[in-house]
Design a protein around this motif. Sequence first.
Motif, mmCIF file in Angstrom:
data_model
loop_
_atom_site.group_PDB
_atom_site.id
_atom_site.type_symbol
_atom_site.label_atom_id
_atom_site.label_comp_id
_atom_site.label_asym_id
_atom_site.label_seq_id
_atom_site.Cartn_x
_atom_site.Cartn_y
_atom_site.Cartn_z
ATOM 1 N N ALA A 28 11.730 49.099 47.440
ATOM 2 C CA ALA A 28 12.684 49.058 48.539
ATOM 3 C C ALA A 28 12.193 48.113 49.633
ATOM 4 C CB ALA A 28 12.886 50.459 49.105
ATOM 5 N N LEU A 29 13.133 47.461 50.296
ATOM 6 C CA LEU A 29 12.789 46.510 51.343
ATOM 7 C C LEU A 29 12.041 47.183 52.489
ATOM 8 C CD1 LEU A 29 13.226 43.480 51.773
ATOM 9 C CD2 LEU A 29 15.325 44.030 53.036
ATOM 10 N N TYR A 30 12.472 48.372 52.876
ATOM 11 C CA TYR A 30 11.814 49.053 53.996
ATOM 12 C C TYR A 30 10.394 49.479 53.629
ATOM 13 C CZ TYR A 30 16.139 49.225 56.743
ATOM 14 O OH TYR A 30 17.248 48.894 57.477
ATOM 15 N N ALA A 31 10.152 49.739 52.350
ATOM 16 C CA ALA A 31 8.787 50.045 51.918
ATOM 17 C C ALA A 31 7.893 48.815 52.078
ATOM 18 C CB ALA A 31 8.782 50.518 50.471
ATOM 19 N N LEU A 32 8.434 47.630 51.799
ATOM 20 C CA LEU A 32 7.686 46.387 52.022
ATOM 21 C C LEU A 32 7.381 46.201 53.502
ATOM 22 C CD1 LEU A 32 6.625 43.553 51.162
ATOM 23 C CD2 LEU A 32 8.966 42.722 51.475
ATOM 24 N N PHE A 33 8.359 46.481 54.351
ATOM 25 C CA PHE A 33 8.147 46.334 55.793
ATOM 26 C C PHE A 33 7.021 47.250 56.278
ATOM 27 C CE2 PHE A 33 12.892 45.073 56.488
ATOM 28 C CZ PHE A 33 12.653 43.870 55.856
ATOM 29 N N GLU A 34 6.964 48.456 55.731
ATOM 30 C CA GLU A 34 5.889 49.391 56.082
ATOM 31 C C GLU A 34 4.533 48.865 55.640
ATOM 32 O OE1 GLU A 34 6.428 53.177 54.335
ATOM 33 O OE2 GLU A 34 8.184 53.708 55.525
ATOM 34 N N ALA A 35 4.447 48.524 54.346
ATOM 35 C CA ALA A 35 3.156 48.214 53.739
ATOM 36 C C ALA A 35 2.579 46.903 54.236
ATOM 37 C CB ALA A 35 3.297 48.191 52.220
ATOM 38 N N ARG A 36 3.412 45.880 54.394
ATOM 39 C CA ARG A 36 2.884 44.549 54.708
ATOM 40 C C ARG A 36 2.902 44.240 56.201
ATOM 41 N NH1 ARG A 36 2.227 39.904 51.254
ATOM 42 N NH2 ARG A 36 1.957 38.008 52.491
ATOM 43 N N PHE A 37 3.894 44.770 56.912
ATOM 44 C CA PHE A 37 4.056 44.391 58.314
ATOM 45 C C PHE A 37 3.859 45.559 59.284
ATOM 46 C CE2 PHE A 37 6.648 41.578 55.669
ATOM 47 C CZ PHE A 37 6.084 40.350 56.001
ATOM 48 N N GLY A 38 3.646 46.756 58.771
ATOM 49 C CA GLY A 38 3.401 47.905 59.631
ATOM 50 C C GLY A 38 4.587 48.309 60.467
ATOM 51 N N VAL A 39 5.791 48.009 59.996
ATOM 52 C CA VAL A 39 7.014 48.360 60.720
ATOM 53 C C VAL A 39 7.747 49.439 59.930
ATOM 54 C CG1 VAL A 39 9.216 47.543 61.632
ATOM 55 C CG2 VAL A 39 7.217 46.041 61.686
ATOM 56 N N HIS A 40 7.909 50.602 60.533
ATOM 57 C CA HIS A 40 8.555 51.734 59.871
ATOM 58 C C HIS A 40 9.912 51.976 60.515
ATOM 59 C CE1 HIS A 40 9.139 55.381 57.683
ATOM 60 N NE2 HIS A 40 9.077 56.148 58.749
ATOM 61 N N MET A 41 10.978 51.884 59.726
ATOM 62 C CA MET A 41 12.324 52.161 60.219
ATOM 63 C C MET A 41 12.535 53.666 60.262
ATOM 64 S SD MET A 41 13.218 49.018 60.533
ATOM 65 C CE MET A 41 13.194 47.368 59.803
ATOM 66 N N VAL A 42 12.822 54.189 61.442
ATOM 67 C CA VAL A 42 12.914 55.641 61.566
ATOM 68 C C VAL A 42 14.350 56.131 61.747
ATOM 69 C CG1 VAL A 42 10.574 55.835 62.477
ATOM 70 C CG2 VAL A 42 12.485 55.599 64.062
ATOM 71 N N ARG A 43 15.233 55.275 62.227
ATOM 72 C CA ARG A 43 16.632 55.679 62.342
ATOM 73 C C ARG A 43 17.494 54.433 62.406
ATOM 74 N NH1 ARG A 43 19.726 55.685 66.894
ATOM 75 N NH2 ARG A 43 18.788 54.901 68.813
ATOM 76 N N ALA A 44 18.798 54.624 62.251
ATOM 77 C CA ALA A 44 19.710 53.488 62.270
ATOM 78 C C ALA A 44 21.054 53.917 62.845
ATOM 79 C CB ALA A 44 19.894 52.919 60.871
ATOM 80 N N GLU A 45 21.729 52.956 63.447
ATOM 81 C CA GLU A 45 23.100 53.146 63.924
ATOM 82 C C GLU A 45 23.991 52.202 63.135
ATOM 83 O OE1 GLU A 45 22.967 52.188 68.053
ATOM 84 O OE2 GLU A 45 21.914 54.033 68.609
ATOM 85 N N GLU A 46 25.186 52.666 62.777
ATOM 86 C CA GLU A 46 26.077 51.837 61.988
ATOM 87 C C GLU A 46 27.473 51.773 62.592
ATOM 88 O OE1 GLU A 46 24.343 52.042 57.445
ATOM 89 O OE2 GLU A 46 25.980 53.394 57.990
ATOM 90 N N LYS A 47 28.119 50.631 62.392
ATOM 91 C CA LYS A 47 29.522 50.437 62.750
ATOM 92 C C LYS A 47 30.251 50.009 61.481
ATOM 93 C CE LYS A 47 28.373 48.723 67.387
ATOM 94 N NZ LYS A 47 28.466 47.552 68.305
ATOM 95 N N LEU A 48 31.345 50.689 61.166
ATOM 96 C CA LEU A 48 32.100 50.405 59.958
ATOM 97 C C LEU A 48 33.508 49.944 60.309
ATOM 98 C CD1 LEU A 48 29.829 52.526 59.095
ATOM 99 C CD2 LEU A 48 31.357 53.122 57.213
ATOM 100 N N ARG A 49 33.999 48.951 59.562
ATOM 101 C CA ARG A 49 35.392 48.529 59.717
ATOM 102 C C ARG A 49 35.836 47.829 58.437
ATOM 103 N NH1 ARG A 49 35.862 43.023 61.897
ATOM 104 N NH2 ARG A 49 33.784 42.105 62.070
ATOM 105 N N ALA A 50 37.138 47.739 58.253
ATOM 106 C CA ALA A 50 37.703 47.046 57.104
ATOM 107 C C ALA A 50 37.904 45.577 57.441
ATOM 108 C CB ALA A 50 39.033 47.674 56.713
ATOM 109 N N VAL A 51 37.568 44.694 56.491
ATOM 110 C CA VAL A 51 37.742 43.254 56.687
ATOM 111 C C VAL A 51 38.316 42.662 55.406
ATOM 112 C CG1 VAL A 51 35.847 43.097 58.353
ATOM 113 C CG2 VAL A 51 35.399 42.694 55.916
ATOM 114 N N ALA A 52 38.825 41.442 55.535
ATOM 115 C CA ALA A 52 39.305 40.713 54.365
ATOM 116 C C ALA A 52 38.211 39.777 53.876
ATOM 117 C CB ALA A 52 40.563 39.923 54.726
ATOM 118 N N ALA A 53 38.072 39.653 52.573
ATOM 119 C CA ALA A 53 37.027 38.812 51.983
ATOM 120 C C ALA A 53 37.255 37.351 52.329
ATOM 121 C CB ALA A 53 37.005 38.997 50.468
ATOM 122 N N THR A 54 36.236 36.729 52.900
ATOM 123 C CA THR A 54 36.277 35.286 53.148
ATOM 124 C C THR A 54 36.098 34.563 51.821
ATOM 125 O OG1 THR A 54 33.886 35.157 53.454
ATOM 126 C CG2 THR A 54 35.224 35.638 55.421
#
Length: 238
Positions: free
Chosen positions: A163-189
């Motif tokens: 997983a990408l976040y596991a790489l961020f932990e192991a190599r860069f010492g950055v641990h993602m602890v929470r996230a905020e999301e915004k969802l909406r419908a869009v048309a494919a470009t």
Amino acid sequence: MPKSPAPLYEQIRQLIVAALAAGEWRPGDALPSEAALAARFGASPGTVRRALDELAAEHLVDRRQGSGTFVSTHAAPREPFRFLRLVADDEARGFSRELLGCRRVRATAEVARTLGLRTAEPVIEVRRLLHRRDRPVVLDELWLPERQFEGLTTEVLEAHAGALYALFEARFGVHMVRAEEKLRAVAATPEAARLLGVEEGEPLLSVERLAFTYGDRPVELRRGLYHTASDHYRNDLN
């Protein structure tokens, strides 16, 4: 313990978070026992237990019956896609990844503002496709502050199988602890349609995620386009 209007368990929770942010305990590490933490903070084991329960509810630590308390990690087998909520309508599981690009760019005003950076400060831009059932289902674009992810390259990403976040932990010492999301419908470009194998203008789900590390510091802005013809986006509301 310093005087504070906050309850003692909350003060202890804050001190443990500060220790995590300082790197005293790394993701996956075992925390000292409740008795040891109680002695360290001059509190009762019950107060420490309340603080640890709060941290567990925030997914900052993992309480394991009979084993102790461990710092949460995205490298755990059950956590590889903790923030990815695209669920298959059939029995298909897991994703394969196709890296489209990784480069150093200057942050736009919007990216800089969102990540708390200076305009034009260097960021790492990553683009990739996630596949399921041998077809693309997510087009991801993400931006990371270079000062925290210096050395993140195409070669590093392609060499990492987890997983990408596991790489961020192991190599860069950055641990993602929470996230905020915004969802909406869009048309494919035209570009999104080509990469996701859909018709131009077809509805897609746009998910913008801002991920935070300890101390509520934003460290990743991610924008994903989800093709949900055979999948759905699930969110658990507690």
